[in-house]
Design an enzyme around this catalytic site. Structure first.
Site, PDB file in Angstrom:
ATOM      1  N   LYS A 199       0.862  -1.185   0.000  1.00  0.00           N
ATOM      2  CA  LYS A 199       0.000   0.000   0.000  1.00  0.00           C
ATOM      3  C   LYS A 199       0.902   1.240   0.000  1.00  0.00           C
ATOM      4  O   LYS A 199       1.949   1.254   0.681  1.00  0.00           O
ATOM      5  CB  LYS A 199      -0.886  -0.041   1.258  1.00  0.00           C
ATOM      6  CG  LYS A 199      -1.957   1.029   1.322  1.00  0.00           C
ATOM      7  CD  LYS A 199      -2.835   0.805   2.544  1.00  0.00           C
ATOM      8  CE  LYS A 199      -3.938   1.823   2.689  1.00  0.00           C
ATOM      9  NZ  LYS A 199      -4.814   1.552   3.853  1.00  0.00           N
ATOM     10  N   SER A 232      -9.561   1.348   2.942  1.00  0.00           N
ATOM     11  CA  SER A 232      -8.740   2.142   2.052  1.00  0.00           C
ATOM     12  C   SER A 232      -7.662   1.350   1.319  1.00  0.00           C
ATOM     13  O   SER A 232      -7.029   1.891   0.410  1.00  0.00           O
ATOM     14  CB  SER A 232      -8.058   3.265   2.842  1.00  0.00           C
ATOM     15  OG  SER A 232      -7.196   2.728   3.838  1.00  0.00           O
ATOM     16  N   SER A 281      -9.629  -1.149   7.087  1.00  0.00           N
ATOM     17  CA  SER A 281      -9.109  -0.873   5.740  1.00  0.00           C
ATOM     18  C   SER A 281      -8.378  -2.029   5.078  1.00  0.00           C
ATOM     19  O   SER A 281      -8.039  -1.938   3.892  1.00  0.00           O
ATOM     20  CB  SER A 281      -8.180   0.345   5.776  1.00  0.00           C
ATOM     21  OG  SER A 281      -8.931   1.511   5.936  1.00  0.00           O
TER      22      SER A 281
END
Lengths: 104, 464
Positions: free
Chosen positions: B65, B140, B164
């Site tokens: 990420k 996310s 997330s």
């Protein structure tokens, strides 16, 4: 609780965020919608809280303070423990190559 | 040899991975083509693949990420304010990946600074769900989940502040683990809400997500919140029997409003756990209804503080202006709408006159939520819940309704508030869309939830 556009403008200043007029209008609506939802936390006021509300997770071993000197020096006025102190400033030796008198 | 055997036998790992994983060129071609998902913000060049150690991930490409710091690739947090930013140091989790032999395939898309549940809040465009491109991948960590679900990589790291990792894993039909707070070092994870943030792992299977967790876990002197606890062999837990395990079913996580097909899949998963040898037991977590408002007060308060550093002086972009204050305001105006919304809310709840009404109350609520879990785990080994109330929703559906978007996290934020581990595992499909079941465990109870997830996965695998 609710916020006005003026409140939002002030919050933006505190957060150091530049907000355009349309953003201000949108944020006022959004923040009020969110705050209406968040206000449900007040309902919790009447319910029983755990005895130790500071503890999240497993109990931690308390830190031993027996090796620490007390009280913390920063709780005293600096002039009480500074080696040299004048007019609110520490007096320290000049760095190498710097003339303390300021003369070239 | 089964997939499981191949991963457990490190001498076979390279062959298995080499034969099934896509190359960097494949990933670039797919992402740049008409079927691209915008899952990656940066794909590594071959010269970026640094020499690395020998270990259980030797030769395996892992995606990260883009809020996890890397030296060779930019770290943008999905934000215009950090566009092109290169970190001078590397996250501990990344170093551990390299030591285990992994290759960093690239950086994946995310909601700006991890703030969102759909990956639509990225400054670089939304990621599409590989199951159905008209839907969000969750967020996310939507880029990481989509990259694994699309088969670009088998494993990826995400971060989980309120769900997330677990929610996008559920939306994309893969496995996501948020470990106990302190299990993985946060050194090099760009902070959103420091008391809630935790790096998590995403894998195509329970075994792969568990192996990745095992590799990146452990104490780190550079993160004072990381725990000095030994790391178990989580890969072994993935194939462990759950005979005799007591699985709690919290009534508050099964509201009447759940769609009947969703409820039916959850009931079936409970039955499968029982069939695998577990005992089901109803429990109550009475403060669950306060979790979302509690979370959004605390997370935004911490975010407003953590994001104060993006002022045009120390990091990233700077907009020229006359005077320092004006420069701060204009530069910080580059934040996206959701980040601004959260900074504003966080600033408000911390402001004089409102602090105790909001922040103080939320802190006390957090303790009550944690206390609920402590009580429940005196009776049960793990809890089983839905990961999300619905499967993936259409792109754009909730962008203009922040409260509806926040409610997507209703079943996941509690694990972050209490610091406990959580895992999402696929439990079937509703209308062709994957649905996730969530397993929650007590502090350091990762092995328990991995074992339960492994049993569920094996049970569904027997059907195919």
């Amino acid at each position: 609780m609710s916020v006005s556009a003026r409140d939002v403008q002030r919050i933006g200043e505190l957060a150091r965020l530049h907000l355009e007029d349309d953003e201000l209008e949108r944020l006022t609506l959004d923040l009020n919608a969110i705050l209406r939802h968040v206000d449900s936390l007040r309902d919790l006021g009447s319910t029983k809280q755990p005895e130790d509300s500071s503890q999240i997770g497993p109990k931690l071993t308390p830190v031993s303070h027996e090796h620490f000197e007390g009280p913390d020096k920063l709780h005293e006025m600096p002039e009480d423990f500074a080696p040299e102190w004048k007019e609110g400033f520490f007096i320290v030796p000049a760095p190498p190559g710097v003339n303390p008198s300021g003369d070239q | 040899m089964s997939l499981q055997d191949e991963i457990l036998s490190s001498s076979e790992v390279l062959d298995f991975r080499g034969s099934t994983l896509r190359s960097l060129d494949d990933i670039k071609e797919l992402e740049d083509g008409p079927e691209g998902l915008n899952a990656f913000l940066a794909v590594a060049e071959p010269e970026d693949l640094e020499a690395c150690g020998q270990g259980p991930l030797e030769g395996v490409m892992v995606a990260l990420k883009d809020n996890i710091c890397t030296k060779r690739l930019p770290t943008t947090c999905g934000s215009r304010i950090l566009k092109g930013y290169r970190s001078p140091y590397e996250a501990t989790a990344v170093q551990r990946l390299r030591q285990a032999g992994a290759l960093i395939a690239g950086k994946t898309n995310l909601d700006e600074f991890g703030m969102g549940s759909s990956t639509e809040n990225s400054a670089f465009g939304p990621t599409l769900n590989p199951v159905d491109r008209s839907l969000v991948p969750g967020g996310s960590s939507g880029g990481s989940a989509a990259a694994v679900a699309a088969g670009y990589v088998r494993m990826a790291l995400g971060s989980d502040t309120g769900g997330s990792v677990r929610q996008p894993a559920a939306f994309c039909g893969v496995v996501g683990i948020k470990p106990t707070y302190g299990r993985i070092s946060r050194y090099g994870l760009i902070a959103f809400a420091s008391s809630l943030d935790q790096i998590g792992t995403i894998g195509a299977t329970v075994l792969e997500a568990s192996l990745l967790l095992e590799v990146v876990s452990g104490h780190d002197t550079r993160d004072s919140t990381s725990a000095e606890k030994p790391v178990p062999r989580y890969r072994d837990a993935a194939v462990q029997s759950i005979k005799g395990m007591v699985v709690g079913i919290p009534t508050e996580y099964f509201p009447e409003q759940l769609d009947p097909p969703v409820r039916a899949l959850l009931d079936e998963a409970c039955e499968r756990l029982v069939a695998a040898g577990a005992e089901g037991r109803p429990v109550s977590l009475p403060h669950t209804e306060f979790a979302i408002p509690c979370y959004y007060v605390l997370a935004t308060a911490e975010a407003s503080s953590n994001l104060a550093r993006y002022d045009g002086v120390r990091f990233g972009a700077r907009l020229p202006a006359e005077g320092l204050d004006r420069m701060y305001e204009l530069t910080r105006g580059k934040f996206g709408a959701e980040v601004k919304r959260r900074i504003m809310l966080g600033t408000y709840v911390l402001s004089s006159g409102y602090y105790d009404a909001y922040y103080g109350t939320a802190q006390r609520t957090r303790a009550s939520i944690a206390h609920d879990f402590t009580t429940a785990f005196n009776e049960v080994d793990v809890l089983f819940t839905p990961t999300s109330p619905t499967p993936a929703f259409p792109l754009g559906e909730r962008v203009l309704d922040p409260v509806a978007m926040y409610l997507s996290d209703v079943f996941t934020v509690t694990a972050n508030l209490a610091g406990i581990p959580g895992l999402s595992v696929p439990i079937g499909t509703v209308g062709g869309l994957p649905l996730g079941g969530q397993l929650l465990g007590p502090w350091w109870g990762e092995s328990h939830i991995i074992a339960a997830a492994g049993a569920l996965e094996a049970s569904y695998g027997e059907d195919t």
